[in-house]
Design a protein around this motif. Structure first.
Motif, PDB file in Angstrom:
ATOM      1  N   GLY A  53     -29.123  27.389 -27.713  1.00 44.79           N
ATOM      2  CA  GLY A  53     -29.876  26.179 -26.606  1.00 44.79           C
ATOM      3  C   GLY A  53     -27.820  25.003 -27.035  1.00 44.79           C
ATOM      4  N   LEU A  54     -27.000  25.427 -28.189  1.00 43.55           N
ATOM      5  CA  LEU A  54     -26.404  24.554 -28.535  1.00 43.55           C
ATOM      6  C   LEU A  54     -24.679  24.907 -29.089  1.00 43.55           C
ATOM      7  CD1 LEU A  54     -28.650  22.155 -30.900  1.00 43.55           C
ATOM      8  CD2 LEU A  54     -27.389  21.254 -28.869  1.00 43.55           C
ATOM      9  N   PRO A  55     -24.162  25.731 -27.852  1.00 46.91           N
ATOM     10  CA  PRO A  55     -23.252  26.250 -28.572  1.00 46.91           C
ATOM     11  C   PRO A  55     -21.895  25.712 -28.863  1.00 46.91           C
ATOM     12  CG  PRO A  55     -23.525  26.422 -25.394  1.00 46.91           C
ATOM     13  CD  PRO A  55     -24.787  25.846 -26.612  1.00 46.91           C
ATOM     14  N   ASP A  56     -22.142  24.701 -28.560  1.00 44.01           N
ATOM     15  CA  ASP A  56     -21.048  23.586 -28.471  1.00 44.01           C
ATOM     16  C   ASP A  56     -20.735  22.428 -29.443  1.00 44.01           C
ATOM     17  OD1 ASP A  56     -22.612  22.642 -25.978  1.00 44.01           O
ATOM     18  OD2 ASP A  56     -20.559  20.905 -25.584  1.00 44.01           O
ATOM     19  N   ALA A  60     -27.545  34.202 -26.129  1.00 42.15           N
ATOM     20  CA  ALA A  60     -28.835  33.932 -25.291  1.00 42.15           C
ATOM     21  C   ALA A  60     -30.007  34.260 -26.130  1.00 42.15           C
ATOM     22  CB  ALA A  60     -29.285  34.807 -23.778  1.00 42.15           C
ATOM     23  N   SER A  61     -31.213  33.823 -26.420  1.00 43.05           N
ATOM     24  CA  SER A  61     -32.362  32.934 -27.148  1.00 43.05           C
ATOM     25  C   SER A  61     -33.741  32.405 -26.309  1.00 43.05           C
ATOM     26  CB  SER A  61     -32.391  32.146 -27.820  1.00 43.05           C
ATOM     27  OG  SER A  61     -32.119  31.166 -27.745  1.00 43.05           O
ATOM     28  N   PHE A  62     -34.367  33.297 -26.805  1.00 40.65           N
ATOM     29  CA  PHE A  62     -35.652  33.364 -26.462  1.00 40.65           C
ATOM     30  C   PHE A  62     -36.834  32.803 -27.437  1.00 40.65           C
ATOM     31  CE2 PHE A  62     -39.726  34.816 -24.751  1.00 40.65           C
ATOM     32  CZ  PHE A  62     -40.657  33.779 -24.098  1.00 40.65           C
ATOM     33  N   ALA A  63     -38.020  32.178 -27.417  1.00 39.64           N
ATOM     34  CA  ALA A  63     -38.896  31.649 -28.410  1.00 39.64           C
ATOM     35  C   ALA A  63     -40.580  31.931 -27.506  1.00 39.64           C
ATOM     36  CB  ALA A  63     -38.494  30.812 -29.605  1.00 39.64           C
ATOM     37  N   VAL A  64     -41.512  32.065 -27.632  1.00 36.16           N
ATOM     38  CA  VAL A  64     -42.454  31.513 -27.291  1.00 36.16           C
ATOM     39  C   VAL A  64     -43.987  31.488 -28.791  1.00 36.16           C
ATOM     40  CG1 VAL A  64     -43.642  34.341 -27.033  1.00 36.16           C
ATOM     41  CG2 VAL A  64     -44.215  32.374 -26.014  1.00 36.16           C
ATOM     42  N   PHE A  65     -44.216  30.678 -28.772  1.00 36.49           N
ATOM     43  CA  PHE A  65     -44.910  29.707 -29.934  1.00 36.49           C
ATOM     44  C   PHE A  65     -46.636  29.191 -29.793  1.00 36.49           C
ATOM     45  CE2 PHE A  65     -42.107  26.356 -28.300  1.00 36.49           C
ATOM     46  CZ  PHE A  65     -42.998  25.571 -28.057  1.00 36.49           C
ATOM     47  N   GLY A  98     -46.119  26.884 -25.733  1.00 33.85           N
ATOM     48  CA  GLY A  98     -44.716  26.611 -25.008  1.00 33.85           C
ATOM     49  C   GLY A  98     -43.816  28.074 -25.191  1.00 33.85           C
ATOM     50  N   PHE A  99     -42.299  27.663 -24.605  1.00 34.96           N
ATOM     51  CA  PHE A  99     -41.137  28.287 -24.828  1.00 34.96           C
ATOM     52  C   PHE A  99     -40.015  27.682 -25.309  1.00 34.96           C
ATOM     53  CE2 PHE A  99     -41.761  28.621 -20.343  1.00 34.96           C
ATOM     54  CZ  PHE A  99     -40.834  28.403 -20.015  1.00 34.96           C
ATOM     55  N   GLU A 100     -39.145  28.261 -25.386  1.00 29.74           N
ATOM     56  CA  GLU A 100     -38.005  27.554 -25.477  1.00 29.74           C
ATOM     57  C   GLU A 100     -37.181  28.612 -25.508  1.00 29.74           C
ATOM     58  OE1 GLU A 100     -38.847  25.686 -30.251  1.00 29.74           O
ATOM     59  OE2 GLU A 100     -37.306  26.992 -29.909  1.00 29.74           O
ATOM     60  N   LEU A 101     -35.738  28.266 -24.580  1.00 34.04           N
ATOM     61  CA  LEU A 101     -35.406  28.728 -23.819  1.00 34.04           C
ATOM     62  C   LEU A 101     -33.478  28.401 -23.860  1.00 34.04           C
ATOM     63  CD1 LEU A 101     -36.238  29.932 -20.265  1.00 34.04           C
ATOM     64  CD2 LEU A 101     -35.877  31.330 -21.526  1.00 34.04           C
ATOM     65  N   GLY A 102     -32.352  29.172 -24.351  1.00 32.24           N
ATOM     66  CA  GLY A 102     -30.944  28.830 -24.670  1.00 32.24           C
ATOM     67  C   GLY A 102     -30.746  30.252 -24.493  1.00 32.24           C
ATOM     68  N   VAL A 103     -28.996  29.075 -23.697  1.00 38.79           N
ATOM     69  CA  VAL A 103     -27.255  30.330 -23.145  1.00 38.79           C
ATOM     70  C   VAL A 103     -26.590  29.360 -23.426  1.00 38.79           C
ATOM     71  CG1 VAL A 103     -27.085  31.616 -20.911  1.00 38.79           C
ATOM     72  CG2 VAL A 103     -29.795  31.956 -21.363  1.00 38.79           C
ATOM     73  N   ALA A 121     -26.235  25.852 -21.523  1.00 35.31           N
ATOM     74  CA  ALA A 121     -27.266  24.796 -21.465  1.00 35.31           C
ATOM     75  C   ALA A 121     -29.260  25.356 -22.399  1.00 35.31           C
ATOM     76  CB  ALA A 121     -28.156  25.222 -20.583  1.00 35.31           C
ATOM     77  N   ASP A 122     -29.668  24.522 -22.753  1.00 31.49           N
ATOM     78  CA  ASP A 122     -31.026  25.129 -23.225  1.00 31.49           C
ATOM     79  C   ASP A 122     -32.252  24.243 -22.362  1.00 31.49           C
ATOM     80  OD1 ASP A 122     -32.436  22.344 -24.620  1.00 31.49           O
ATOM     81  OD2 ASP A 122     -30.184  22.762 -25.162  1.00 31.49           O
ATOM     82  N   TYR A 123     -33.950  24.993 -22.575  1.00 33.58           N
ATOM     83  CA  TYR A 123     -34.847  24.416 -21.589  1.00 33.58           C
ATOM     84  C   TYR A 123     -36.408  24.697 -22.919  1.00 33.58           C
ATOM     85  CZ  TYR A 123     -38.579  23.614 -18.963  1.00 33.58           C
ATOM     86  OH  TYR A 123     -39.450  23.536 -18.025  1.00 33.58           O
ATOM     87  N   THR A 124     -36.709  23.475 -22.973  1.00 32.89           N
ATOM     88  CA  THR A 124     -38.041  24.200 -23.821  1.00 32.89           C
ATOM     89  C   THR A 124     -39.636  23.099 -22.882  1.00 32.89           C
ATOM     90  OG1 THR A 124     -36.857  23.260 -25.974  1.00 32.89           O
ATOM     91  CG2 THR A 124     -39.148  22.908 -26.062  1.00 32.89           C
ATOM     92  N   TYR A 125     -39.891  23.706 -23.188  1.00 34.22           N
ATOM     93  CA  TYR A 125     -41.489  23.634 -22.059  1.00 34.22           C
ATOM     94  C   TYR A 125     -42.667  23.645 -23.444  1.00 34.22           C
ATOM     95  CZ  TYR A 125     -45.729  24.231 -19.679  1.00 34.22           C
ATOM     96  OH  TYR A 125     -47.200  23.966 -19.240  1.00 34.22           O
TER      97      TYR A 125
END
Length: 621
Positions: free
Chosen positions: A9-12, A453-458, A484-489, A501-505
């Motif tokens: 989610g934080l590549p750069d 890419a990463s994905f996590a559901v919690f 919720g969940f977290e996505l990162g690319v 990009a990253d998104y957290t719900y």
């Protein structure tokens, strides 16, 4: 690759270190750590143009940062209470026994080497306060041999002046580091009524060192002092408009913090046994003034003695063994005193035993399992546990991981013993909050190793939660839920351009169904970084969107009525940063915060920083 994807989610703004220092009773390889985490290095944060810890944390998936002025910032992980996040500074617990949390009041990055953010319960490793995660901050120590020194300066809007300097020496057997930093912000009138400016001045000194006493025996120490003085306004309620909630007042405060540790490390049995003994402590004082006259103060301290022993089960050196068993024993005393409270100084003691297994197998499976038993003098004794596993799929750039754990959070000493005349009285009969947590995740490499890419559901379920909105603290009935969940690319689009990009719900609710306050439902981050001038320069842009945050409407509520819980307006901010290296020793940098001057609130009645520009220079030799 698989470990790298944890931070997709934080590549750069990220560089993964192969070791997660704070991930277990002893450090473990990143590829063996199965929970979600992020590692930020000093270089990463400098490239992003952030200068405070709280601004760096805003860029981390799953982390929500709430500021009610420049001098008061809370951090939550995955919808947690802010007191459920443990903060470590060079391994020393920084959370206040009084309030249960660490307030990031403009903590400067000048002295910071790296920040690890562990998402998910860590009570098995660290005990109370780590139910939602850990933020581990490591200050810069002497790395390369010989003498090195340098400094930096920055000026900018809001009357900002900042300067820092350091000197470090490493020899054959030892190392010593000293750093000094100061940041003075004249600020603005937070009440927006044309009154006095609410300033924020921070000075920090850090000293650390180590020395090899004999073969396989090393001693060291770390010491950090921080002095802060800031201005703030009072509040006025009930009012119809949250813009009128703050009322100009000549209120100031002084915060003094000290953190330190002495440690001794030794190896035995041909390296199969590594031992560490650490004595650590912290002091925090906070004094309030009205027009220069003292009004109140509080003091809190913590002293801790901890032994950790790591034994290699496979006969190898314990530092690199594939199979190891770690044991820890700890004793801790906390104290709290407030000028309001006639009871004097309160104390509480905790003793703990912990056991952890770390295993790595040839088929790509890694396992981490542990348990901890705490013996409390004022609470019921508590047991926490943790189990996690990861599998690197053979022949694939795919890593699957799962984790579960039980954690707990002791009431703060203010919740137990605090007293504010006519407004609050503590409850010494409170029970610790307890949580049960689960996480599933996957990490995938693509585009020939150029993409991650990463994905996590919690999910987390909490019993005995202690809400803080009444004239005393109580354990709320029922179960509070966070899920919720977290996505990162991320992708290295070209040799000089990286995108991410990253998104957290997060769906966080109390047992009665009301939303947890200041826990955003949606957080989206978009980032791009472009190198230029053959790599001597870099420019970056950071776009951040936050929405679905609820907060209590204190601005239109008269005490002792309970305020309504309503949704704050969503907002989007854009930050720019750039730097250019004149040579190997001198760097120029500039940044713009909130480029489009967006008005936004992270809490009702308080407003974020408007458009502000900064320029600076760094030097190192």
């Amino acid at each position: 690759m698989a470990a790298l994807a944890q931070d997709a989610g934080l590549p750069d703004t990220l560089t993964l270190d192969p070791i997660v220092i704070s991930g277990g009773l002893t450090p473990l390889a990143a590829e063996n750590y199965a929970r979600s985490y992020t590692v930020l290095t000093a270089g990463d944060m400098a490239a992003a143009g952030v200068t405070s810890v709280q601004d760096a944390l805003r860029r981390v998936p799953g982390v929500a940062v709430t500021s009610t002025g420049d001098s008061y910032t809370q951090v939550r992980i995955r919808g947690s209470e802010f007191s459920h996040v443990l903060v470590l500074i060079d391994g020393v617990e920084a959370n206040s026994p009084s309030g249960g949390s660490y307030l990031f009041t403009g903590m400067d990055l000048a002295e910071i080497d790296r920040i690890e953010v562990l998402r998910g319960p860590q009570s098995t490793i660290y005990g109370s306060n780590a139910a939602a995660g850990v933020i581990s901050i490591t200050t810069t120590q002497a790395g390369k041999p010989g003498l090195s020194y340098g400094g930096a300066a920055e000026v900018g809007g809001l009357g900002t002046r900042a300067a820092s300097t350091y000197i470090r020496q490493r020899g054959e057997r030892g190392a010593l580091s000293l750093s000094l930093s100061a940041r003075n912000i004249d600020g603005d009138d937070d009440s927006r009524s044309g009154g006095d400016k609410d300033f924020n001045d921070i000075t920090t000194a850090a000293l650390g060192g180590s020395y090899e006493l004999a073969d396989e025996v090393t001693a060291g120490f770390t010491l950090r002092r921080s002095w802060q003085e800031y201005g703030y306004d009072t509040t006025n309620s009930p009012v119809d408009d949250p813009r009128d909630y703050q009322l100009d007042a000549p209120l100031t405060a002084k915060r003094d913090e000290t953190y330190g540790a002495l440690w001794l490390e030794a190896a035995a049995l041909d390296g199969r046994l590594h031992s560490r003994l650490a004595l650590s402590g912290m002091n925090q004082t906070l004094d309030h003034f009205n027009a220069g006259a003292a009004t109140s103060d509080d003091r809190s301290t913590r002293r801790s003695l901890r032994y950790t022993g790591s034994f290699a089960l496979d006969g190898r050196d314990a530092g690199s063994a594939d199979q190891k068993l770690i044991v820890a024993a700890e004793t801790e005393r906390e104290t709290y005193r407030s000028s309001y409270n006639p009871g004097g100084t309160y104390e509480r003691d905790t003793h703990a035993l912990a056991l952890e297994y770390q295993g790595r197998f040839a088929d790509g499976v890694s396992v981490q399992a542990g348990a901890r038993r705490e013996f409390n003098d004022v609470f019921r004794d508590a047991t926490s546990w943790n189990l996690s596993a990861a599998w690197q799929v053979p022949g694939q750039e795919l890593r699957l991981r799962a984790a579960a754990g039980r954690a707990h959070v002791n009431p703060t000493m203010f919740q137990q013993y605090g007293y504010v005349p006519g407004a609050y009285e503590g409850n010494p009969d409170l029970k610790p909050a307890r949580s049960l947590n689960y996480e599933l995740g996957a990490d995938l490499g693509f585009a020939g190793g150029r993409g991650l890419a990463s994905f996590a559901v919690f999910q987390s379920k909490i019993d005995n939660m202690i809400p803080g909105t009444a004239d005393s603290a109580v354990n709320a009935p029922g179960t509070s839920t966070r899920k919720g969940f977290e996505l990162g690319v991320s992708v290295q689009a070209t040799d000089s351009l990286s995108l991410g990009a990253d998104y957290t719900y997060v769906d966080a609710s109390q047992a009665n169904g009301l939303p947890i306050v200041r826990a955003p439902r949606h957080q989206l981050g978009l980032r791009a970084s472009q190198e230029f001038a053959e790599g001597r320069g870099q420019a970056s842009v950071d776009i951040r969107h936050v929405s679905g945050t609820y907060d209590m409407e204190w601005f239109n509520t008269a005490y002792p009525d309970t305020p309504a819980n309503s949704k704050l307006p969503g907002f989007t901010t854009v930050n720019l940063a750039a730097h250019y290296d004149l040579n190997d020793e001198i760097r120029l940098h500039g940044r713009i915060v909130n480029l489009f001057d967006k008005e936004y609130s992270e809490a009702w009645g308080y407003y974020g920083q408007g458009r502000t520009a900064y320029v600076g220079v760094e030097a190192k030799w």
